[in-house]
Design an enzyme around this catalytic site. Sequence first.
Site, PDB file in Angstrom:
ATOM      1  N   HIS A   1     -25.866  -7.860  20.633  1.00  0.00           N
ATOM      2  CA  HIS A   1     -26.733  -8.954  20.205  1.00  0.00           C
ATOM      3  C   HIS A   1     -26.308 -10.314  20.742  1.00  0.00           C
ATOM      4  O   HIS A   1     -26.876 -11.324  20.322  1.00  0.00           O
ATOM      5  CB  HIS A   1     -26.767  -9.038  18.677  1.00  0.00           C
ATOM      6  CG  HIS A   1     -27.637  -8.012  18.031  1.00  0.00           C
ATOM      7  ND1 HIS A   1     -29.005  -8.131  17.948  1.00  0.00           N
ATOM      8  CD2 HIS A   1     -27.326  -6.833  17.441  1.00  0.00           C
ATOM      9  CE1 HIS A   1     -29.503  -7.077  17.324  1.00  0.00           C
ATOM     10  NE2 HIS A   1     -28.513  -6.269  17.004  1.00  0.00           N
ATOM     11  N   LYS A  14     -32.475 -19.179  10.634  1.00  0.00           N
ATOM     12  CA  LYS A  14     -31.575 -19.303  11.779  1.00  0.00           C
ATOM     13  C   LYS A  14     -30.275 -19.958  11.336  1.00  0.00           C
ATOM     14  O   LYS A  14     -30.205 -20.671  10.351  1.00  0.00           O
ATOM     15  CB  LYS A  14     -32.208 -20.188  12.868  1.00  0.00           C
ATOM     16  CG  LYS A  14     -33.329 -19.511  13.633  1.00  0.00           C
ATOM     17  CD  LYS A  14     -32.817 -18.489  14.604  1.00  0.00           C
ATOM     18  CE  LYS A  14     -33.923 -17.884  15.428  1.00  0.00           C
ATOM     19  NZ  LYS A  14     -33.455 -16.856  16.336  1.00  0.00           N
ATOM     20  N   ARG A  15     -29.266 -19.760  12.163  1.00  0.00           N
ATOM     21  CA  ARG A  15     -28.029 -20.505  12.000  1.00  0.00           C
ATOM     22  C   ARG A  15     -28.143 -21.846  12.727  1.00  0.00           C
ATOM     23  O   ARG A  15     -28.915 -21.993  13.663  1.00  0.00           O
ATOM     24  CB  ARG A  15     -26.868 -19.727  12.618  1.00  0.00           C
ATOM     25  CG  ARG A  15     -26.560 -18.423  11.929  1.00  0.00           C
ATOM     26  CD  ARG A  15     -25.593 -17.589  12.760  1.00  0.00           C
ATOM     27  NE  ARG A  15     -26.232 -17.097  13.982  1.00  0.00           N
ATOM     28  CZ  ARG A  15     -25.682 -17.156  15.183  1.00  0.00           C
ATOM     29  NH1 ARG A  15     -24.515 -17.734  15.356  1.00  0.00           N
ATOM     30  NH2 ARG A  15     -26.288 -16.656  16.229  1.00  0.00           N
ATOM     31  N   LYS A  52     -28.182 -23.100  20.075  1.00  0.00           N
ATOM     32  CA  LYS A  52     -29.591 -23.127  19.663  1.00  0.00           C
ATOM     33  C   LYS A  52     -30.188 -24.529  19.826  1.00  0.00           C
ATOM     34  O   LYS A  52     -31.399 -24.704  19.726  1.00  0.00           O
ATOM     35  CB  LYS A  52     -29.730 -22.631  18.226  1.00  0.00           C
ATOM     36  CG  LYS A  52     -29.400 -21.146  18.074  1.00  0.00           C
ATOM     37  CD  LYS A  52     -29.546 -20.691  16.639  1.00  0.00           C
ATOM     38  CE  LYS A  52     -29.180 -19.218  16.484  1.00  0.00           C
ATOM     39  NZ  LYS A  52     -30.133 -18.312  17.145  1.00  0.00           N
ATOM     40  N   THR A  60     -35.960 -13.520  16.896  1.00  0.00           N
ATOM     41  CA  THR A  60     -37.106 -12.848  16.288  1.00  0.00           C
ATOM     42  C   THR A  60     -38.017 -13.838  15.569  1.00  0.00           C
ATOM     43  O   THR A  60     -39.185 -13.539  15.330  1.00  0.00           O
ATOM     44  CB  THR A  60     -36.662 -11.758  15.290  1.00  0.00           C
ATOM     45  OG1 THR A  60     -35.722 -12.314  14.368  1.00  0.00           O
ATOM     46  CG2 THR A  60     -36.028 -10.588  16.023  1.00  0.00           C
ATOM     47  N   LYS A 106     -42.290 -14.144  14.964  1.00  0.00           N
ATOM     48  CA  LYS A 106     -42.989 -14.389  13.701  1.00  0.00           C
ATOM     49  C   LYS A 106     -43.937 -15.572  13.841  1.00  0.00           C
ATOM     50  O   LYS A 106     -45.065 -15.537  13.337  1.00  0.00           O
ATOM     51  CB  LYS A 106     -41.975 -14.643  12.593  1.00  0.00           C
ATOM     52  CG  LYS A 106     -41.071 -13.456  12.298  1.00  0.00           C
ATOM     53  CD  LYS A 106     -39.848 -13.865  11.497  1.00  0.00           C
ATOM     54  CE  LYS A 106     -38.819 -12.750  11.505  1.00  0.00           C
ATOM     55  NZ  LYS A 106     -37.449 -13.239  11.487  1.00  0.00           N
TER      56      LYS A 106
END
Length: 1005
Positions: free
Chosen positions: A439, A735-736, A741, A847, A851
């Site tokens: 991952h 999310k983190r 990110k 993911t 969504k």
Amino acid sequence: MASSSLFSIPSTPHRSYSHCYSISRSFVGAPSPSHSKLFFLRRNASASRFTARRDFLVRSLFTETKHKLNDDDDSITPHVAPGSITADAASIASSIKYHAEFTPLFSPQQFELRKAFFATAQSVRDALILNWNATYDCYEKMNVKQANYLSLEFLQGRALLNEIGNLELTGAYAEALRKLGKDLENVARQEPDAALGNGGLGRLASCFLDSLATLNYPAWGYGLRYKYGLFKQRITKDGQEEVAEDWLEMGNPWEIVRNDVSYPVKFYGKVVEGSDGKRHWIGGEDIIAIAYDVPIPGYKTKTTINLRLWSTKVRSEDFDLYDFNAGNHTKACEAQTNAEKICYILYPGDESMEGKVLRLKQQYTLCSASLQDIIARFERRSGEYVNWEEFPEKVAVQMNDTHPTLCIPELMRILIDLKGLTWREAWKITQRTVAYTNHTVLPEALEKWSLELMQKLLPRHVEIIEMIDEELINTIISEYGTEDPVLLEEKLKAMRILENVDFPASVKDLLVQPKESSIVDPDEEIQSSHEEVELIDKEVELIDEEVELIDEEVELIDEEVERIDEDVELIDEEVELIDEEEPTGEGTQKKKVLSEPVPELPKMVRMANLSVVGSHAVNGVAEIHSEIVKEEVFNEFFKLWPEKFQNKTNGVTPRRWIRFCNPDLSELITKWIHTEDWVLNTEKLAELRKYDEELHTEWRAAKKSNKMKVISFLKEKTGYLVSPDAMFDVQQIVKRIHEYKRQLLNILGIVYRYKKMKEMTAEERKAKFVPRVCIFGGKAFATYVQAKRIVKFITDVGATVNHDSEIGDLLKVLFVPDYNVSVAELLIPASELSQHISTAGMEASGTSNMKFAMNGCILIGTLDGANVEIRQEVGEENFFLFGARAHEIAGIRKERAEGKFVPDPCFEEVKEYVRSGIFGPSNYDELIGSLEGNEGFGQGDYFLVGKDFPSYIECQEQVDEAYRDQKGWTRMSILNTAGSYKFSSDRTIHEYAKDIWNIKPVEIP
């Protein structure tokens, strides 16, 4: 060429299963209130009469004679056949009332919302148990191959609406609760989110369980039952604060503790060799893992699979009563505390050695308890004769990332030490059974454990890992030979499981070059004479070299004199430091460092390498990620075993993420494509493309309805009231907070937007910018300092912007505290723009992007993770793309390190604006400093925020322009939903089942 050694993977033959015809085992159901006296009488009846109990109990779930719900004339009429879980509102209301009275967790005086939730959930669980038992019995009788999904996280969210939706009982439960004076949505809001996960890894696992049940695949999930979750996030003036989750304080109505299902788990101790020649792991610390089961129902199917969660404790006799009575209370409870804390929190801080030990204990507990359970089930289903060769034909074990990697040596240990198999037999079985999902491409996330720590905690497993490592070395040598030692060293360095560890003795012998033969022919003798002459010449040269060495020694003596002078200077510096009251001064330390040898590199166990070696399949989770896995992360393994590597692009369940969380949109989709089959066959969503022109008005109305719900929620959670006419711009729900990110890029873009607004007149602002509500959500890990700085910065910017009367509704910045699945279910349907802006090549998949797209939200992002495939499916013109590409990243970082990077003027302008103090007194030097410099820890802009900033700002201007054209924007929104069909977890699970697990659907009649 792929190796044909012990590491080669034999294929497993396919078997198919049709329907399962079996009788469900009885379960202890609940009688209706009016039958409660009869229930207790029958418990005391004779054995011959007691056979009627089962039919009675099943019927009593939702069926009873007339019973007054209130003081009015409403009554309940039975409509349900024995054994059926289809129910009318009246019988459901009776079941809820029964649990409120006879399964109490609250005082009996009032029927308040919390009590109503628990009674409703217990009523639903009764219905689930019927299918749960039938599913379990079917798998037992047919002895089907079963997949076992091991994950340290399962981010489930609330269960009530999902379960009754899958059972097709939403309307009936809503009506039943109305009869009882309650609203279903209000009751559902009383349920806390299960604190069993944190981000995408755990949410993916939960989506997979939903798809496995819906598609009728035989499978179980395995995880840990965390008492306090990760943490509950609070946002204060100082930023993020963490407190323990309280999700279990009132109990969990969905779980059933299995007191008869427990397994011993050992830590520490030592390994000895018995008289039988076998290795025995003895002594140490022993705990017990207890099973807690949670039913996972499929959608419109009877299949109800199991999520088994482990909790930890010790035997009662391990409580030291003598110490307790002597007043040594802490010592008396030490064993129990050490056991229980394993399942206290998800991802305990690992800065300390105690934290590292606890994390490793968590991982081993999950692996050991789960494998013991899986093996016990295999032995039970096998009957009197257990053929271990059939184990991979009946069992598949999927490791969700590297956390369950200890499955590999643990399965080996059980098979060899406890079941008596040979090493080779156990290794073949293990490889054929286990598979690994990667991952991440982040080096720090590819787990490594200290070999010394693992030797202390799991001594037998280290022995097994060392043997696997030796087998791997032999395979590498066999594949590449010893002719090129440089090449061989590179291969071993990249591929070994044990890092910075000497080669085993047997391998050292293999690496020694063979000696030449002692038999010499005459020609070789002549050649030898010539060589002797050459040796004499070399001796003369050596004498000359010795003379040169004497000269060099003289020079060294001179250098030693200079060094003595330097020591005198260092002593003087130490004296000065003492005068400055710094007794541990840098002068002394510098001298010490100069005289010390280079420290030995730590010996580590590389868990990702062990996962690849011990698995028959390795998969990435998006096309671009899988290519990076093959070409970069595990390139040497890919060259050796190309057949192992696969791609399985992630997906999300359309049940939770459209059907249940967005009923307005769901009804609209069903209306326009004339069927609800899209919930199971998302390919039908593509039919929306032919209606895009006609759908606009209703589509916008559905989005507006969802936005109105969010406005109330935001007011409650943040105190700010926002405009429904503004664009809802969301980043990182579920999310983190992490630097890769790039929430920092987003907030700096907002700062730039705000600065430009402030430089304009009101009319200019209105002409230039569309109104936006910028929404953030996510948790920074408690010890991740930079991530917590980002959270603080976002909230500081929001505090300034949101109180600026000149800006008003043109810009709002909100941070939603304590994000979770339930928050995401509310925000995602209302979102219009979603930011997926990670540095290209660093996000495995993501993911949440799926969504958002499913719910008609348009994405802005880089070509990273699943963004690449989403853009292909929804159309390039319906995706806002910016930023460097993955293949460019290494070159950009190299240029930066060489000092060739030229910063963008707009980016420099933003940094200065932040430093000006406009957002309060906080010091942002560390945060902004990470974006400056050329290289080094904590600087050099490793995640390319500055590099991508101008491209990001330009792309955001395109977003504003597109949003002004509401007709065009709505069309883009529709096409995002229409193009999202590929990203159903049903598709992903079908691929896992076919290509990795080799399991077939089993329908429960």
